[in-house]
Design an enzyme around this catalytic site. Structure first.
Site, short mmCIF file in Angstrom:
data_model
loop_
_atom_site.label_atom_id
_atom_site.label_comp_id
_atom_site.label_asym_id
_atom_site.label_seq_id
_atom_site.Cartn_x
_atom_site.Cartn_y
_atom_site.Cartn_z
N LYS A 26 34.40 29.72 37.97
CA LYS A 26 34.14 28.28 37.75
C LYS A 26 33.36 27.62 38.70
CE LYS A 26 38.52 28.16 34.92
NZ LYS A 26 39.62 27.57 34.28
N GLU A 71 41.41 30.96 24.38
CA GLU A 71 42.09 30.31 25.38
C GLU A 71 42.69 29.14 25.14
OE1 GLU A 71 40.07 31.76 29.36
OE2 GLU A 71 38.84 30.01 28.52
N GLY A 111 41.67 31.17 37.91
CA GLY A 111 42.38 31.27 39.26
C GLY A 111 42.60 32.47 39.71
P1 PGA Z 1 43.17 30.42 34.53
O1 PGA Z 1 41.76 30.03 33.65
O2 PGA Z 1 43.14 31.78 34.46
O3 PGA Z 1 42.94 29.68 35.76
O4 PGA Z 1 43.98 29.53 33.74
C1 PGA Z 1 41.39 30.75 32.64
C2 PGA Z 1 39.99 30.27 32.21
O5 PGA Z 1 39.74 29.09 31.96
O6 PGA Z 1 38.85 31.22 31.66
#
Ligand code: PGA
Length: 247
Positions: free
Chosen positions: A11, A161, A229
């Site tokens: 991200k 997701e 994360g």
């Molecule tokens: P996350 O994000 O593992 O931090 O929950 C997953 C994603 O948005 O691809």
């Protein structure tokens, strides 16, 4: 047999100093028993390619056009030139922050393919949609609208997701993940036929971490994970990769 895939989505996180995490990851998995993919910010792609040449890289978005007057946007060709072999498209944060709808995700996927990039197409329902009993319908509609007709197991990966599980620490039950992934598999087979429908990988994403990875990877039709994360630090991502290798 679908090869498992552990994909990391950094991200809007990371500067040059975080490249050490990539080198550490490459060192920890010299011969990974699953496909790896790290999607750092576009600003780091070429340095990431140099820092950890063995780790496949992806972008986090691309424009649907090949080039032109689109200030701030990045084309699929630019991602490829910077060292990417894949690109995440239609992530829920893009859908929310930038109003991306299924038709645009579909066009972006075709733009990615034009450059030989694998499209990692994200779909998933909100909490309100799940609580209304609409999770399968919403995800099925996004899958149908976001995936182009020429999808294959080589050019496309689908990431389920649930929006309410992203970055929240909340994870669906294994029953909920299984129901969704079986449904998505059936949708893919019905649209693309047995061979292609069974070749497209289905990732689960949303609060995957070392402590829940093994049980998620044991679910039928879960071919890996898209991890946010917990992909930022090699020490956090490594046990997830190991869990996938052992699944
Ligand atoms: P996350 O994000 O593992 O931090 O929950 C997953 C994603 O948005 O691809």
């Amino acid at each position: 047999m679908r090869r498992k895939l552990a994909a990391g989505n950094w991200k809007m996180n990371g500067t040059g100093e975080n490249l050490a995490e990539l080198s550490a990851l490459a060192k920890a998995h010299p011969e990974p028993g699953a496909d790896l993919l790290i999607c750092p910010p576009a600003t780091l792609l070429s340095r990431a390619a140099a820092a950890a040449p063995s780790i496949p890289l992806g972008g986090q978005d691309c424009h649907a056009s090949a080039s032109g007057a689109h200030t701030g946007d990045i084309s699929a060709e630019m991602l490829k030139d910077a060292g990417a072999s894949a690109v995440i498209l239609g992530h829920s944060e893009r859908r929310t922050d930038h109003g991306e709808a299924d038709a645009e995700v579909r066009s972006k996927s075709e733009a990615a393919w034009q450059q030989g990039l694998t499209a990692v197409i994200c779909i998933g329902e909100t909490l309100a949609e799940r609580e209304a009993g609409d999770a399968l319908t919403v995800a099925g509609t996004q899958l149908a609208g976001s995936t182009p007709d020429a999808a294959t197991g080589a050019n496309t990966v689908i990431a389920y997701e649930p929006v309410w599980a992203i970055g929240t620490g909340r994870v669906p039950t294994v029953e909920q993940i299984g129901e969704m992934h079986d449904f998505l598999r059936a949708e893919l087979v019905s649209r693309f036929g047995e061979a292609t429908g069974n070749a497209i990988r289905l990732l689960y994403g949303g609060s995957v971490k070392a402590s829940n990875a093994a049980e998620i990877f044991a679910v039928n039709n879960v071919d890996g994970a898209l991890v946010g994360g917990a992909s930022l630090k090699a020490a956090d991502f490594t046990p997830i990769i190991t869990a996938l290798e052992n699944a």
